[in-house]
Design an enzyme around this catalytic site. Structure first.
Site, PDB file in Angstrom:
ATOM      1  N   GLY A  11      -1.118  15.640  -1.597  1.00  0.00           N
ATOM      2  CA  GLY A  11      -0.715  14.552  -2.862  1.00  0.00           C
ATOM      3  C   GLY A  11      -2.088  14.656  -3.585  1.00  0.00           C
ATOM      4  O   GLY A  11      -2.380  13.392  -4.094  1.00  0.00           O
ATOM      5  N   TYR A 155       7.116   0.745   3.176  1.00  0.00           N
ATOM      6  CA  TYR A 155       5.630   0.940   2.914  1.00  0.00           C
ATOM      7  C   TYR A 155       4.837   0.347   3.908  1.00  0.00           C
ATOM      8  O   TYR A 155       3.894   1.066   4.478  1.00  0.00           O
ATOM      9  CB  TYR A 155       5.282   0.496   1.571  1.00  0.00           C
ATOM     10  CG  TYR A 155       3.742   1.096   1.145  1.00  0.00           C
ATOM     11  CD1 TYR A 155       3.801   2.356   0.597  1.00  0.00           C
ATOM     12  CD2 TYR A 155       3.002   0.178   0.961  1.00  0.00           C
ATOM     13  CE1 TYR A 155       2.696   2.967   0.228  1.00  0.00           C
ATOM     14  CE2 TYR A 155       1.737   0.715   0.530  1.00  0.00           C
ATOM     15  CZ  TYR A 155       1.506   1.978   0.135  1.00  0.00           C
ATOM     16  OH  TYR A 155       0.324   2.485  -0.573  1.00  0.00           O
ATOM     17  N   ALA A 158       5.249   2.123   7.306  1.00  0.00           N
ATOM     18  CA  ALA A 158       4.645   3.353   7.537  1.00  0.00           C
ATOM     19  C   ALA A 158       3.165   3.350   7.594  1.00  0.00           C
ATOM     20  O   ALA A 158       2.399   4.033   8.271  1.00  0.00           O
ATOM     21  CB  ALA A 158       5.107   4.025   6.154  1.00  0.00           C
ATOM     22  N   LYS A 159       2.488   2.436   6.474  1.00  0.00           N
ATOM     23  CA  LYS A 159       0.979   2.174   6.867  1.00  0.00           C
ATOM     24  C   LYS A 159       0.413   1.767   7.619  1.00  0.00           C
ATOM     25  O   LYS A 159      -0.733   1.934   8.386  1.00  0.00           O
ATOM     26  CB  LYS A 159       0.810   1.618   5.348  1.00  0.00           C
ATOM     27  CG  LYS A 159       0.788   2.251   4.101  1.00  0.00           C
ATOM     28  CD  LYS A 159       0.225   3.738   3.974  1.00  0.00           C
ATOM     29  CE  LYS A 159       0.484   4.196   2.466  1.00  0.00           C
ATOM     30  NZ  LYS A 159      -0.033   5.660   2.606  1.00  0.00           N
TER      31      LYS A 159
HETATM   32  P1  NDP Z   1      -0.016   8.384  -6.755  1.00  0.00           P
HETATM   33  O1  NDP Z   1       1.666   7.942  -6.930  1.00  0.00           O
HETATM   34  O2  NDP Z   1      -0.686   8.200  -8.142  1.00  0.00           O
HETATM   35  O3  NDP Z   1       0.030   9.871  -6.671  1.00  0.00           O
HETATM   36  C1  NDP Z   1       1.050  10.279  -5.313  1.00  0.00           C
HETATM   37  C2  NDP Z   1       0.552  11.624  -4.962  1.00  0.00           C
HETATM   38  O4  NDP Z   1       1.252  11.924  -3.684  1.00  0.00           O
HETATM   39  C3  NDP Z   1       1.032  12.688  -5.847  1.00  0.00           C
HETATM   40  O5  NDP Z   1       0.007  13.873  -5.942  1.00  0.00           O
HETATM   41  C4  NDP Z   1       2.339  13.212  -5.494  1.00  0.00           C
HETATM   42  O6  NDP Z   1       2.636  14.629  -6.123  1.00  0.00           O
HETATM   43  C5  NDP Z   1       1.980  13.227  -3.831  1.00  0.00           C
HETATM   44  N1  NDP Z   1       3.203  13.269  -3.095  1.00  0.00           N
HETATM   45  C6  NDP Z   1       4.309  12.414  -3.073  1.00  0.00           C
HETATM   46  N2  NDP Z   1       5.299  12.777  -2.210  1.00  0.00           N
HETATM   47  C7  NDP Z   1       4.884  14.052  -1.703  1.00  0.00           C
HETATM   48  C8  NDP Z   1       5.365  14.649  -0.834  1.00  0.00           C
HETATM   49  N3  NDP Z   1       6.640  14.572   0.063  1.00  0.00           N
HETATM   50  N4  NDP Z   1       4.542  15.874  -0.367  1.00  0.00           N
HETATM   51  C9  NDP Z   1       3.542  16.098  -0.691  1.00  0.00           C
HETATM   52  N5  NDP Z   1       2.950  15.451  -1.715  1.00  0.00           N
HETATM   53  C10 NDP Z   1       3.555  14.212  -2.331  1.00  0.00           C
HETATM   54  O7  NDP Z   1      -0.439   7.709  -5.612  1.00  0.00           O
HETATM   55  P2  NDP Z   1      -1.861   7.074  -5.551  1.00  0.00           P
HETATM   56  O8  NDP Z   1      -2.763   8.031  -5.809  1.00  0.00           O
HETATM   57  O9  NDP Z   1      -1.881   5.670  -5.924  1.00  0.00           O
HETATM   58  O10 NDP Z   1      -1.809   6.720  -3.802  1.00  0.00           O
HETATM   59  C11 NDP Z   1      -2.555   7.762  -2.816  1.00  0.00           C
HETATM   60  C12 NDP Z   1      -2.319   7.318  -1.332  1.00  0.00           C
HETATM   61  O11 NDP Z   1      -3.060   6.181  -1.244  1.00  0.00           O
HETATM   62  C13 NDP Z   1      -1.046   6.831  -1.095  1.00  0.00           C
HETATM   63  O12 NDP Z   1      -0.743   7.397   0.506  1.00  0.00           O
HETATM   64  C14 NDP Z   1      -0.836   5.669  -1.280  1.00  0.00           C
HETATM   65  O13 NDP Z   1       0.114   5.041  -0.464  1.00  0.00           O
HETATM   66  C15 NDP Z   1      -2.336   5.051  -0.738  1.00  0.00           C
HETATM   67  N6  NDP Z   1      -2.738   3.883  -1.489  1.00  0.00           N
HETATM   68  C16 NDP Z   1      -2.674   3.679  -2.838  1.00  0.00           C
HETATM   69  C17 NDP Z   1      -3.090   2.262  -3.107  1.00  0.00           C
HETATM   70  C18 NDP Z   1      -2.995   2.210  -4.700  1.00  0.00           C
HETATM   71  O14 NDP Z   1      -3.410   1.029  -5.039  1.00  0.00           O
HETATM   72  N7  NDP Z   1      -2.647   3.278  -5.633  1.00  0.00           N
HETATM   73  C19 NDP Z   1      -3.486   1.188  -2.259  1.00  0.00           C
HETATM   74  C20 NDP Z   1      -3.436   1.775  -0.956  1.00  0.00           C
HETATM   75  C21 NDP Z   1      -3.010   3.046  -0.650  1.00  0.00           C
HETATM   76  P3  NDP Z   1       3.754  14.948  -6.885  1.00  0.00           P
HETATM   77  O15 NDP Z   1       3.483  14.289  -8.301  1.00  0.00           O
HETATM   78  O16 NDP Z   1       3.484  16.450  -7.060  1.00  0.00           O
HETATM   79  O17 NDP Z   1       5.040  14.694  -6.368  1.00  0.00           O
END
Ligand code: NDP
Length: 248
Positions: A11, A155, A158-159
């Site tokens: 991701g 969510y 999962a987390k």
């Molecule tokens: P974004 O929604 O900005 O980005 C998510 C990323 O995950 C994208 O690059 C997307 O790629 C990729 N992705 C989604 N589904 C898949 C899949 N099935 N296989 C491969 N790649 C996938 O999220 P954030 O950057 O905000 O979050 C990143 C991580 O941090 C996540 O796990 C989130 O739960 C965690 N997190 C985020 C927080 C926040 O406040 N933002 C807080 C706590 C945890 P594509 O666009 O190509 O689908």
């Protein structure tokens, strides 16, 4: 800090994953930039990785699909010859209160956010063990996995599951000098949180002792540290990166 290392960041097409990929490249790592839907955004990450004097490659794989994860790891090995670091960052949200949550909303979040990390960890395990040079696995959990969140049972489950996976893997792999840790970000400014309503955001802000939302780079700094040799004696831990929101 990561000179000569090879990292897979799932991701990594935007948000926190992109910041991690760029920060790792800046520290000397070669980075496998994974995405599933947004190829052009993943290529923007590659441009940023190269601008940070790093080497990178973009690889499409849906982490919810075990065979895709195996292909992702095989591609990384074919191109860079080894793997040192896996960052399980890919994640989605499908928020709803449980009374209204459809099974598909529950399942898709579990499949991507929890099974995705299991699939990738399983796929890297054989090469990591074969290389006999230790390794790092870092999982992106969340404050929601620690404290729960109304409208986010899928969510949160999962987390929270990722924390159990982290600790179990840490125990299984410690004798091979492979460390496994999680980070638990609070509210980080990315596309994922951009959908929150302004009044909800200002309520959350009031609860953050450091008085601001986090940036993707705040998370990336901690992940780079955990991936480095400097964190060699840390395993099975959950590091909060939340401005003090959840103190345990
Ligand atoms: P974004 O929604 O900005 O980005 C998510 C990323 O995950 C994208 O690059 C997307 O790629 C990729 N992705 C989604 N589904 C898949 C899949 N099935 N296989 C491969 N790649 C996938 O999220 P954030 O950057 O905000 O979050 C990143 C991580 O941090 C996540 O796990 C989130 O739960 C965690 N997190 C985020 C927080 C926040 O406040 N933002 C807080 C706590 C945890 P594509 O666009 O190509 O689908």
């Amino acid at each position: 800090m990561l000179h000569g290392k090879v990292a897979i960041v799932t991701g990594a097409s935007r948000g926190i994953g992109r910041a991690i990929a760029v920060a790792m490249a800046r520290e000397g790592a070669s980075v496998v930039i994974n995405f599933t839907a947004n190829e052009s955004a993943a290529h923007e990450t590659l441009v940023a990785v190269e601008a940070a004097s790093g080497q990178g490659v973009v690889v499409r794989a849906d982490v919810a699909d075990a065979s895709d994860c195996e292909k992702l790891v095989r591609t990384a090995l074919d191109i860079f010859g080894k793997i040192d670091i896996l960052v399980n960052n890919a994640g989605i949200t499908r928020d709803n209160i449980v009374a209204r949550m459809k099974l598909e909303e529950w399942q898709s979040v579990i499949d991507t956010n929890l099974s995705g990390a299991f699939n990738c960890a399983k796929a890297v395990m054989r090469p990591l063990l074969k290389q006999k040079s230790g390794g790092r696995i870092i999982n992106l959990s969340s404050v929601i996995g620690q404290a729960g969140g109304a409208g986010q049972a899928n969510y949160a489950a999962a987390k929270a599951g990722l924390i159990g996976l982290t600790k179990s893997l840490a125990k299984e792999l410690a004798s091979r000098q492979i460390t496994v840790n999680a980070v638990a970000p609070g509210y980080i400014e990315t596309e994922m949180t951009s959908v929150l309503l302004e009044d909800i955001k200002s309520d959350i802000l009031k609860q953050i002792p450091l008085g601001r939302f986090g940036l993707p780079e705040d998370v990336a700094e901690a992940v780079v540290f955990l991936a480095s040799e400097r964190a060699a004696y840390i395993t099975g831990q959950v590091i909060a990166i939340d401005g003090g929101l959840v103190m345990q």
